[in-house]
Design a protein around this motif. Structure first.
Motif, PDB file in Angstrom:
ATOM      1  N   SER A 166       1.117  -0.963  -0.226  1.00 29.26           N
ATOM      2  CA  SER A 166       0.181   0.377   0.463  1.00 29.26           C
ATOM      3  C   SER A 166       0.800   1.838   0.224  1.00 29.26           C
ATOM      4  CB  SER A 166      -1.205  -0.186   1.319  1.00 29.26           C
ATOM      5  OG  SER A 166      -1.567  -0.554   1.097  1.00 29.26           O
ATOM      6  N   SER A 167       0.050   2.206  -0.689  1.00 32.75           N
ATOM      7  CA  SER A 167       1.001   3.580  -0.321  1.00 32.75           C
ATOM      8  C   SER A 167       0.274   5.104  -0.242  1.00 32.75           C
ATOM      9  CB  SER A 167       1.580   4.142  -1.832  1.00 32.75           C
ATOM     10  OG  SER A 167       2.429   5.291  -2.229  1.00 32.75           O
ATOM     11  N   ARG A 168       0.719   5.923   0.381  1.00 32.83           N
ATOM     12  CA  ARG A 168      -0.428   7.082   1.093  1.00 32.83           C
ATOM     13  C   ARG A 168       0.182   7.551   0.009  1.00 32.83           C
ATOM     14  NH1 ARG A 168       2.994   7.614   6.469  1.00 32.83           N
ATOM     15  NH2 ARG A 168       3.098   5.452   5.928  1.00 32.83           N
ATOM     16  N   TYR A 169       0.779   7.847  -1.022  1.00 34.74           N
ATOM     17  CA  TYR A 169       1.102   8.703  -1.986  1.00 34.74           C
ATOM     18  C   TYR A 169       0.264   8.544  -3.293  1.00 34.74           C
ATOM     19  CZ  TYR A 169       4.916   9.117   1.031  1.00 34.74           C
ATOM     20  OH  TYR A 169       5.490   9.343   2.198  1.00 34.74           O
ATOM     21  N   ASN A 170       0.490   9.341  -4.582  1.00 37.28           N
ATOM     22  CA  ASN A 170      -0.543   9.389  -5.560  1.00 37.28           C
ATOM     23  C   ASN A 170      -1.994   8.581  -5.754  1.00 37.28           C
ATOM     24  OD1 ASN A 170       2.770   8.296  -6.268  1.00 37.28           O
ATOM     25  ND2 ASN A 170       2.121  10.486  -6.831  1.00 37.28           N
ATOM     26  N   SER A 248       7.992   8.168  -4.171  1.00 40.86           N
ATOM     27  CA  SER A 248       6.949   9.056  -4.604  1.00 40.86           C
ATOM     28  C   SER A 248       7.282  10.146  -5.199  1.00 40.86           C
ATOM     29  CB  SER A 248       6.271   9.385  -3.443  1.00 40.86           C
ATOM     30  OG  SER A 248       6.540  10.716  -2.920  1.00 40.86           O
ATOM     31  N   GLY A 249       6.413  10.183  -6.761  1.00 39.69           N
ATOM     32  CA  GLY A 249       5.778  11.403  -7.437  1.00 39.69           C
ATOM     33  C   GLY A 249       6.887  11.178  -8.241  1.00 39.69           C
ATOM     34  N   MET A 250       7.373   9.748  -8.517  1.00 43.72           N
ATOM     35  CA  MET A 250       8.226   9.540  -9.606  1.00 43.72           C
ATOM     36  C   MET A 250       7.244   8.235 -11.101  1.00 43.72           C
ATOM     37  SD  MET A 250      10.983   9.668  -8.406  1.00 43.72           S
ATOM     38  CE  MET A 250      12.633   9.469  -9.542  1.00 43.72           C
ATOM     39  N   ALA A 251       8.063   8.777 -12.453  1.00 44.33           N
ATOM     40  CA  ALA A 251       7.245   8.104 -13.906  1.00 44.33           C
ATOM     41  C   ALA A 251       6.918   7.013 -13.477  1.00 44.33           C
ATOM     42  CB  ALA A 251       7.950   8.996 -14.661  1.00 44.33           C
ATOM     43  N   ARG A 252       5.889   6.580 -13.995  1.00 44.23           N
ATOM     44  CA  ARG A 252       5.107   4.911 -13.698  1.00 44.23           C
ATOM     45  C   ARG A 252       6.065   4.366 -15.231  1.00 44.23           C
ATOM     46  NH1 ARG A 252      -1.421   3.176 -15.804  1.00 44.23           N
ATOM     47  NH2 ARG A 252      -0.687   0.959 -15.174  1.00 44.23           N
ATOM     48  N   SER A 253       6.088   5.243 -16.289  1.00 44.37           N
ATOM     49  CA  SER A 253       6.466   4.313 -17.796  1.00 44.37           C
ATOM     50  C   SER A 253       7.981   5.661 -18.056  1.00 44.37           C
ATOM     51  CB  SER A 253       5.703   4.314 -18.727  1.00 44.37           C
ATOM     52  OG  SER A 253       4.705   5.383 -18.854  1.00 44.37           O
ATOM     53  N   THR A 267       4.333   6.185  -6.891  1.00 47.30           N
ATOM     54  CA  THR A 267       5.343   5.224  -5.739  1.00 47.30           C
ATOM     55  C   THR A 267       6.088   3.872  -6.196  1.00 47.30           C
ATOM     56  OG1 THR A 267       4.420   6.342  -4.072  1.00 47.30           O
ATOM     57  CG2 THR A 267       5.362   4.944  -3.317  1.00 47.30           C
ATOM     58  N   VAL A 268       7.065   4.150  -5.980  1.00 44.22           N
ATOM     59  CA  VAL A 268       7.471   3.275  -5.998  1.00 44.22           C
ATOM     60  C   VAL A 268       8.419   2.440  -5.261  1.00 44.22           C
ATOM     61  CG1 VAL A 268      10.179   1.901  -7.156  1.00 44.22           C
ATOM     62  CG2 VAL A 268       9.109   3.916  -8.219  1.00 44.22           C
ATOM     63  N   TYR A 269       8.510   0.999  -5.141  1.00 46.06           N
ATOM     64  CA  TYR A 269       8.301   0.205  -3.855  1.00 46.06           C
ATOM     65  C   TYR A 269       9.998  -0.131  -4.059  1.00 46.06           C
ATOM     66  CZ  TYR A 269       8.085  -4.381  -1.233  1.00 46.06           C
ATOM     67  OH  TYR A 269       8.419  -5.206  -0.226  1.00 46.06           O
ATOM     68  N   HIS A 315       5.738  17.400  -9.104  1.00 52.68           N
ATOM     69  CA  HIS A 315       5.687  16.523  -8.474  1.00 52.68           C
ATOM     70  C   HIS A 315       6.574  16.657  -6.811  1.00 52.68           C
ATOM     71  CE1 HIS A 315       2.424  14.542 -10.491  1.00 52.68           C
ATOM     72  NE2 HIS A 315       3.550  14.275 -11.824  1.00 52.68           N
ATOM     73  N   ARG A 316       6.104  16.539  -5.850  1.00 49.51           N
ATOM     74  CA  ARG A 316       7.079  16.545  -4.545  1.00 49.51           C
ATOM     75  C   ARG A 316       7.424  14.802  -4.150  1.00 49.51           C
ATOM     76  NH1 ARG A 316       8.971  20.783  -2.915  1.00 49.51           N
ATOM     77  NH2 ARG A 316       9.231  20.050  -1.100  1.00 49.51           N
ATOM     78  N   HIS A 317       8.635  14.340  -3.519  1.00 47.57           N
ATOM     79  CA  HIS A 317       9.160  13.240  -3.655  1.00 47.57           C
ATOM     80  C   HIS A 317       9.437  12.811  -2.142  1.00 47.57           C
ATOM     81  CE1 HIS A 317       9.324  13.135  -8.275  1.00 47.57           C
ATOM     82  NE2 HIS A 317       9.909  14.153  -8.177  1.00 47.57           N
ATOM     83  N   TYR A 318       8.766  11.823  -2.084  1.00 44.47           N
ATOM     84  CA  TYR A 318       8.849  11.574  -0.454  1.00 44.47           C
ATOM     85  C   TYR A 318       9.359   9.876  -0.408  1.00 44.47           C
ATOM     86  CZ  TYR A 318       6.000  15.774   0.097  1.00 44.47           C
ATOM     87  OH  TYR A 318       5.181  16.728   0.075  1.00 44.47           O
TER      88      TYR A 318
END
Length: 387
Positions: A166-170, A248-253, A267-269, A315-318
């Protein structure tokens, strides 16, 4: 930066060797509407010191080793893999023939793969577009990266799917973090002309072929980040972590043809590890370290940018880690690393410094309920991050 990729097209003399004694190869070549050509691909050698060629403010060059204190031992290699890029040995090749019209839309594709660095195929005279990327090879045969070849044939996209984490971002669009992609390299060149007069070709006497070198560059389009949370004065207060982390805040593709990252933010895990007794200058510290790959900042072509001031990021990056204290209570720490990500737009070291002496030990799980002051290594200032 990467080394220039030399793609060698060699016309094979189908009627025997071609003499160089002043004669022209045109008569035998004019007998055919197409020619067989060979293409040699050099090995890809990626060095982080070369690829992370940032020039920081006031002409200061970036040397990532001087700020990386976590280290990289056999246990880290087993958990995360090699610290840098590794040389691919298998490539996917897509050839698009556009006839006598350069830069025309693609109407067909020739699909091939290369094991090693030698490729051979038939080429009609005219214009060609050529796309290359490395085939994904994993130790367990399972990969997260998905390649989507667009139905129009004019672009190829790479992406990953959501994980169970789970992610709290995006949110609310994406309620879960995404898997990180595997290392991906790509090169694309359009309007490669192959004509009957062999313009741009030279003769390779040793190989008995005519050769042309294309100015393609095979570059990474997934970017390595090395993350570290340096715990000062820990003295066993933070005893362990759950081994997971998020950025968080990174590109999906990303698009392989252009190297442009997609616009969707996710968000990247990734995995993390707590290493105790690391040396930072004259101090022994505990460090939470990790390594992840991403498609980079949304909407930019990282390999085409020369300075961080050119980055346009909405985007912000957390970055967050779940830590367990010595009383058995865990807490999730969230750090705003936006400035560092924007400065290191094609990867680099992301550092957070935490004085554990200033942190009250939590009495319930889920949040620490305090503000942490984190040193910004770029400009010497401080930033407050809510936990």
């Amino acid at each position: 930066m990467s080394k220039t990729m030399r793609l060698l097209f060699g016309f094979i003399g189908l009627l025997g060797p071609i003499s160089l004694m002043g004669c022209t190869p045109e008569p035998p070549l004019h007998l055919y509407d197409a020619q067989e050509a060979t293409m040699d691909l050099p090995m890809v050698d990626m060095d982080l010191e070369v690829y992370w060629d940032y020039e920081m403010d006031f002409g200061v060059e970036y040397h990532w080793e001087t700020e990386w204190y976590y280290g990289w031992d056999a246990n880290d290699i087993e958990m995360f893999g090699e610290i840098g890029y590794t040389t691919p040995s298998v490539f996917q090749v897509r050839r698009y023939y556009t006839g006598e019209t350069p830069l025309a839309p693609h109407t067909g594709v020739i699909v091939d793969s290369i094991h090693g660095t030698h490729y051979q195929g038939m080429y009609d005279f005219g214009y060609w577009d050529l796309l290359l990327w490395n085939d994904i090879q994993t130790s367990d045969g399972v990969q997260s990266l998905i390649i989507d070849e667009d139905a129009t044939l004019d672009s190829v996209t790479a992406y990953t799917n959501q994980s169970m984490h789970s992610s709290r971002y995006n949110a609310p669009r994406y309620t879960h973090a995404f898997y990180e992609p595997e290392p991906l390299f790509a090169a694309y060149e359009q309007a490669i002309e192959i004509n009957r007069s062999l313009d741009g070709f030279v003769y390779d006497e040793d190989r008995n072929i005519w050769v042309r070198t294309l100015k393609m560059v095979l570059k990474p389009i997934t970017y390595i980040y090395l993350t570290q949370v340096i715990l000062h004065h820990n003295n066993g207060r933070i005893s362990s972590i759950d081994g997971t982390a998020d950025l968080s805040g990174m590109a999906r593709s990303t698009t392989l043809n252009s190297g442009r990252a997609g616009n969707d933010a996710i968000t990247v895990y990734f995995n993390a590890n707590l290493k105790k007794g690391c040396k930072k200058q004259d101090e022994l510290v505990d460090i939470i370290g990790g390594r992840l790959l991403t498609f980079g900042i949304c909407g930019i072509k990282a390999n085409s940018i020369s300075r961080a001031s050119e980055v346009r990021d909405a985007h912000r990056h957390y970055m967050d880690f779940t830590m367990q204290f010595n009383n058995g209570i865990d807490s999730t720490f969230v750090f705003d690393v936006t400035d560092q990500i924007r400065n290191k737009y094609k990867g680099g070291v992301i550092t957070v410094e935490l004085d554990v002496d200033t942190i009250p030990i939590p009495t319930r799980s889920g949040g620490s309920g305090f503000d942490a002051v984190v040193q910004d290594y770029e400009d010497g200032g401080t930033h407050e991050f809510e936990m």
